[in-house]
Write an enzyme that holds these catalytic residues in place. Structure first.
Site, mmCIF file in Angstrom:
data_model
loop_
_atom_site.group_PDB
_atom_site.id
_atom_site.type_symbol
_atom_site.label_atom_id
_atom_site.label_comp_id
_atom_site.label_asym_id
_atom_site.label_seq_id
_atom_site.Cartn_x
_atom_site.Cartn_y
_atom_site.Cartn_z
ATOM 1 N N ASP A 481 0.834 -1.204 0.000
ATOM 2 C CA ASP A 481 0.000 0.000 0.000
ATOM 3 C C ASP A 481 0.870 1.256 0.000
ATOM 4 O OD1 ASP A 481 -2.354 1.423 0.041
ATOM 5 O OD2 ASP A 481 -3.185 0.361 1.763
ATOM 6 N N ASP A 551 -10.417 2.294 -4.346
ATOM 7 C CA ASP A 551 -11.082 2.022 -3.067
ATOM 8 C C ASP A 551 -12.592 2.059 -3.217
ATOM 9 O OD1 ASP A 551 -8.927 1.552 -1.475
ATOM 10 O OD2 ASP A 551 -8.812 3.563 -0.629
HETATM 11 C C1 DGJ Z 1 -6.057 1.678 1.671
HETATM 12 C C2 DGJ Z 1 -6.395 0.518 0.789
HETATM 13 O O1 DGJ Z 1 -6.830 0.953 -0.452
HETATM 14 C C3 DGJ Z 1 -7.422 -0.360 1.486
HETATM 15 O O2 DGJ Z 1 -7.777 -1.431 0.657
HETATM 16 C C4 DGJ Z 1 -6.823 -0.858 2.777
HETATM 17 O O3 DGJ Z 1 -5.736 -1.699 2.505
HETATM 18 C C5 DGJ Z 1 -6.391 0.302 3.642
HETATM 19 N N1 DGJ Z 1 -5.532 1.197 2.925
HETATM 20 C C6 DGJ Z 1 -5.687 -0.180 4.885
HETATM 21 O O4 DGJ Z 1 -5.162 0.813 5.642
#
Ligand code: DGJ
Length: 737
Positions: A481, A551
């Site tokens: 991430d 997201d």
């Molecule tokens: C952002 C990501 O896009 C989500 O899927 C998740 O992993 C969160 N971060 C976790 O903090």
């Protein structure tokens, strides 16, 4: 980018090992040729449908020739045709700052005596083969200063594509300051063009936007290391062309994970020029005596079959030539991700309970998301302290991983290696490891700072903890991430010259960490998350098989995002989860959510503990159906049949490369979700593409089936059975032998 180069990440060394240089001559590969003619000296690089020409102009200046349909190349053979000299200036193949010319410079340097002008002349060429495809190298040298510039162009004949990059070499004894070195410049045939870019924001990523190019420069760029506002992609068509499946189309993308820039310029002589490469905003590079600097690759092509053809070329290029590991041969496993179910509140018992249900549904990879490491109760602490939280997992990750493996699934884990929370032991011990600028407030984003990966100690630390994590645990998947933009990108401890190399060093080191991990742990599959869609380009796709698309998992929105994503990137890399819809819509049928997620790399992200028997039964059926056709979806060719930005319908078709199987998804969304101005539902009939016209196909609608010839399917099409708002269907076609 060729796999061998990217994975080893030793481009120059790899090049010298891999390339067998021979004097410029006709080099044949897959029916393509690099042909050299004399009088004038002209090189013609050919693919199935395009030519790219370079000409030796007056005064040994290397000039850009024709780039476009094969038929246009002959223009250069007639006296009245397009000439490399226009308005008294030469249209240079590598435009640089200096001399009398009007192009956007692709190269700007400063010599030690403060001379800022370059005078590059042709000094030779060589050609050879790189991973089965021909390339040519043009050598240029400055007429006075000790700078050698080599332009490489590799031809991917079957894909109608090319790769371009520069290598600069300081052959003298004094430093040369590089202020700008783009990967390449392209000159399009005369005419007026429209640019389609993929732009948006968080939750609305990859929206295709088309605009007319007018006099001046249209620049798409990023300067905070995250590509959420724009994907590094361009597509150009003659103004007014709208046919998805026909028409001359120039396109490309950049293989660079740092700051990048693509400029589309309409120059005073009305010639359209595209340059692309590193965004040198706030950056420079000190080219020391004897040193070389290699730019990232600009990948580009020409396709006469409209955006559909351009996307097909790009998809095949990325799947066949770029994606790492087994990705070109094996479709991705169906994954479950715990984020929306448990957020930071993870523990062993609850994850095992989720894993049991996931396994019953047919999931093959169970991924525990954020929250597993020390101090991570919310997003305010913990990043940097990458040890398993003993409160949540008293016996480490071992028991959970064993339980997941015992259920027949692989185990995967979330990490965010480039970040640190100020509330962490790592930051308390090494505050200078975070990017910072003296006398300036360090802004946090999501309560976190960015580690300075340009530093060798930070790189070493990051590689070591990730390596240890993967060595000590049976982890088969990493979700990497990156949840904030970079700001206050200072590095005051470094020597002055290195401080402005930060962005480039950061990007190189990050890729190097990623490549080293892949080399040490070849069994691990990687996903680039970057808060969804924030870091997708051919370079990251050389180390990560897949990306978290957005997201925003709301299926109505997601159809738009997936549609845009498909312009530049393949379904193999596009991860979609079925979720409980946390954005702005509730009550979308579960089948609709599944169909939306199945039009790519399927994952589940719902809170399975809340699902009843009916949901589980449907999910099990959908996962099983998906597994039967996922090879075609992920590794086949994709055709966009309906544009959700134009009507409240969306449809997409996937066809296996041998045309034996096709999968069609059709969706009807809600009329109110339409873009302003769109008024029509569009025809319901779907004309198909890519089938064998001579063959008969069994068309399986789920409840019933019929037999239709490929020719009729591609002329008259099929009628998907859609029934009201948020209805969807999946139709599978199989060739009968
Ligand atoms: C952002 C990501 O896009 C989500 O899927 C998740 O992993 C969160 N971060 C976790 O903090």
């Amino acid at each position: 980018m060729p796999k061998a180069l990217s994975v080893r990440f030793q481009p120059l060394i790899a090049l010298s090992l891999l390339l067998l240089l021979v004097p410029a001559a006709a080099v044949l590969c897959d029916g393509a040729a690099i042909r050299t003619d004399s009088n004038p000296t002209r090189w013609t690089l050919s693919t199935a449908h395009s030519s790219y020409q370079v000409i030796l102009g007056a005064d040994s200046v290397l000039a850009a020739g024709w780039f476009g349909p094969v038929s246009g190349a002959r223009l250069f053979q007639t006296p009245e045709g397009i000439r490399p000299e226009e308005g008294g200036t030469t249209v240079r193949e590598v435009p640089c700052r200096g001399g009398y010319q009007a192009l956007t410079p692709a190269l700007e340097v400063v010599f030690e005596d403060n001379v800022r002008e370059l005078e590059l002349v042709y000094s030779g060429s060589a050609s050879g083969e790189l991973e089965g495809c021909p390339f040519i190298r043009f050598d240029l040298r400055d007429t006075y200063y000790p700078l050698q510039v080599s332009e490489y162009i590799r031809v991917l004949p079957k894909l109608d594509m090319y790769e371009k990059w520069l290598v600069l070499e300081n052959t003298g004894k004094k430093n040369i300051l590089v202020e700008n070195a783009q990967s390449g410049s392209l000159i399009l045939p005369p005419g007026q063009y429209e640019l389609t870019q993929l732009s948006g924001e968080w939750g609305r990523e990859f929206y295709p936007r088309t605009s007319l190019l007018t006099a001046g420069v249209k620049s798409i760029s990023i300067n905070a290391l995250k590509s959420q506002p724009h994907a590094p992609f361009f597509l150009l068509r003659p103004a007014g062309e709208r046919d998805e499946f026909n028409g001359d189309t120039w396109f490309g993308e950049l293989a660079w994970t740092g700051n990048w820039r693509i400029d589309c310029a309409v120059n005073p002589n009305e010639r359209t020029q595209v340059t692309g490469g590193i965004n040198w905003w706030n950056s420079h590079w000190n080219l020391a005596p004897g040193a070389k600097f290699e730019t990232p690759k600009l990948i580009f092509g020409f396709n006469p079959e409209g955006p559909a053809g351009a996307s097909r070329s790009l998809h095949r290029y990325l799947v066949d030539h770029v994606l790492p590991g087994n990705a070109a041969r094996e479709p991705a496993k169906v994954l479950y991700n715990s984020w929306y179910a448990t957020e930071f509140r993870v523990n062993s018992a609850q994850q095992i309970a989720l894993a049991k249900t996931a396994a019953e549904l047919g999931v093959e990879l169970f991924v525990m998301d954020d929250g597993w490491f020390r101090g991570r109760k919310d997003d305010k602490a913990g990043l940097g302290d990458w040890n398993v939280d003993p409160d949540k997992f008293p016996q480490g990750l071992g028991p959970l991983i064993q339980a997941v493996n015992g259920l027949g699934m692989d185990f995967g884990l979330w990490v965010e290696p480039e970040m640190v929370n100020p509330n962490s032991d790592l930051y308390r011990a090494h505050p200078d490891w975070a990017l910072h600028t003296p006398h300036r407030k360090a802004h946090t984003g999501r309560s976190q700072l960015v580690l300075n990966l340009a530093r060798e100690d930070v790189k070493k630390f990051t590689l070591e903890w990730l390596d240890k994590l993967l060595s000590e645990n049976n982890i088969k998947f990493i979700k990497w991430d990156m949840n904030r933009y970079v700001s206050e990108a200072g590095w005051p401890e470094a020597p002055t010259a290195e401080q402005r190399e930060l962005f480039i060093r950061y990007a190189r080191n990050m890729l190097e960490i990623w490549s080293s991990l892949r080399a040490r742990h070849p069994q691990v599959v990687f996903e680039s998350c970057c808060s969804g869609g924030g870091r997708v380009n051919p370079q990251i796709l050389s180390v990560a098989e897949q990306v978290w698309t957005s997201d925003n998992t709301d299926p109505g929105d997601r159809l738009h995002i997936q549609y845009g994503f498909s312009y530049a990137f393949p379904a193999r890399s596009m991860v979609n989860w079925v979720t409980d819809e946390e954005w702005h819509r509730k009550a979308t049928p579960l089948e609709f959510r599944f169909h939306c997620a199945m039009a790519g790399n399927l994952g589940l992200g719902s809170d399975l503990s809340r699902w009843g028997e009916a949901e589980k039964a449907l999910a099990k059926k959908m996962v099983a159906r998906y597994k039967q056709v996922r090879r075609t979806i992920q590794l086949g060719d994709q055709y966009r049949l309906r544009n959700p930005f134009e009507a409240d319908r969306m449809a997409v078709e996937f066809v296996s490369r041998d045309s034996s199987e096709a999968v069609v998804f059709a969706f009807q969304t809600l009329e109110t979700t339409k873009m302003a101005g769109a008024s029509s539902r569009g025809s319901t009939r779907l004309t198909l593409h890519g089938l064998d016209p001579q063959a008969t196909y069994r068309v399986d609608y789920g409840e019933h089936s019929e037999e239709i010839s490929g020719e009729i399917l591609m002329a008259a099409g099929i009628e998907p059975e859609l029934d009201g708002n948020y209805s969807s269907c999946m139709i599978v076609l199989r060739r009968l032998d």
